[in-house]
Design a protein around this motif. Sequence first.
Motif, PDB file in Angstrom:
ATOM      1  N   SER A 398       0.816  -1.222   0.000  1.00 50.51           N
ATOM      2  CA  SER A 398       0.000   0.000   0.000  1.00 50.51           C
ATOM      3  C   SER A 398       0.852   1.275   0.000  1.00 50.51           C
ATOM      4  O   SER A 398       0.330   2.367  -0.199  1.00 50.51           O
ATOM      5  N   SER A 424       0.410   1.981 -11.064  1.00 48.93           N
ATOM      6  CA  SER A 424      -0.418   1.546  -9.935  1.00 48.93           C
ATOM      7  C   SER A 424      -0.927   2.765  -9.179  1.00 48.93           C
ATOM      8  O   SER A 424      -0.158   3.466  -8.521  1.00 48.93           O
ATOM      9  N   LYS A 426      -3.355   2.512  -6.870  1.00 48.02           N
ATOM     10  CA  LYS A 426      -3.828   2.128  -5.539  1.00 48.02           C
ATOM     11  C   LYS A 426      -2.744   2.283  -4.471  1.00 48.02           C
ATOM     12  O   LYS A 426      -3.040   2.291  -3.277  1.00 48.02           O
TER      13      LYS A 426
END
Length: 447
Positions: A398, A424, A426
């Motif tokens: 994360s 990415s 996220k």
Amino acid sequence: MDDLPPQLLLEILSRLSDSADLARCRVASKTLNCLAPEVRSVNLQCSYLRYAKSRSHPTSVYMTPFKSIFSKLISDSRTVDSVSIGVDRPLRLVSYDDVEDEDDLFLTEANFVNSWLPKVCRHLRSLSISDFWVQSCWRRSDVLSLISSHCRNLVELEIKNAWLSADFVTPMAYLTTLTLEFIRLDDENLEKVNECFPSVQVLNLIGVGGLKDPKIHLAKLKTLCWTLSNAPLSITVIAPNLVKLKLKCVKPHVLVIETPLLSGLHLSLEGAGDFKVKELNYLRKLHLESSALRNLLVKFPFGRIVKNLTVVSTKWEVPVGVTKSILELLLSAFPNVGSLTLTPGIWSELEMCPSLGDLESKTQMKDVKEITAYVTVNDIEVTVFTIFSILDHCSNISYIAIFIHRDVVSNVTSSLISRCMAYSSKVRWKWGMWKEGTKDAWICDSF
């Protein structure tokens, strides 16, 4: 100034970090002169400028000896609980020429310490002496014996740049913090340290020489920072209540660590012939630094409980005949790591061997949630491929912080940032810059 309440003036004087400033205040005001003896701390440091003036013929005749200034400050103080005397860091660079017969800055000299210590020892809680190495290195001092015999209530003791005898040192029951830095110590196995400082909770041994088979065995010790300046045959740490350990050594034949409550370990060494570590059930944070990192990884029996890992390779070479990347080896040795920091040498090796293997490595990387990496970007395509490969294998990641070397041109840095963030969305990205000998700096972050 004279209209201010005496207690406020005393508070102001007590906040002066240098007693030389206190002396100037005493000259400037009668009120301050009357209040100054109530200040409970004495802190006097010899600057390089003062030292240079004391050795220059035109100015030396006007210079009061440093020890005399300190003795005057001590004698005028009514109640002192903290004393710090020393030389500034630039004086460490002074050569040995023409100073061997001087002793004005030989601050651990027994006669000098004995002239003032008995006057203040009753209330003294903190004592720091930073000696002048070119005058102290060839003179053995009995200052430890003097301090232990006079200062029964001392809580903190710091001695730097000296040759210390351990003869006739008596136990100091209340001492909880001990720092010995750049010391030649006549206690080759640290037997006197263990015997005479039984209550120490924080111990700093930085560059202590003269050790043969040193052993730390302290029941109340909680924090240990130990940097060895020589290469002992064996090193032992036995501390049942130790929580944090920072150990830097070369390559001892035997390294024994018995610290069952240890939660943070910072270990820097080339390797150890016989590496003995008892069960560490509470270890969560590990900083591992070595020139033989691959060989050292197999010696860690407690890797499964480490959650926060930083790895440093001090001597990087292209591994010959190696099929697994360094990242695979790390995650095999520490399978439950959640936060991983990859320093420049580790990242360079990873780029040379970026393959992260099959589904087994994906399973190993499922717990990785945070990665911090220091990159040089010799080839942007290789760097991008390595980052993307990590992202593909770390399904639960994360947060990624990438520090790019300051010498990388700005358009390459901008391209790397934009391509990674587009790959990415996220992941929370954070970007910074690094360079040897400078402080890391953040560039930007995204959410």
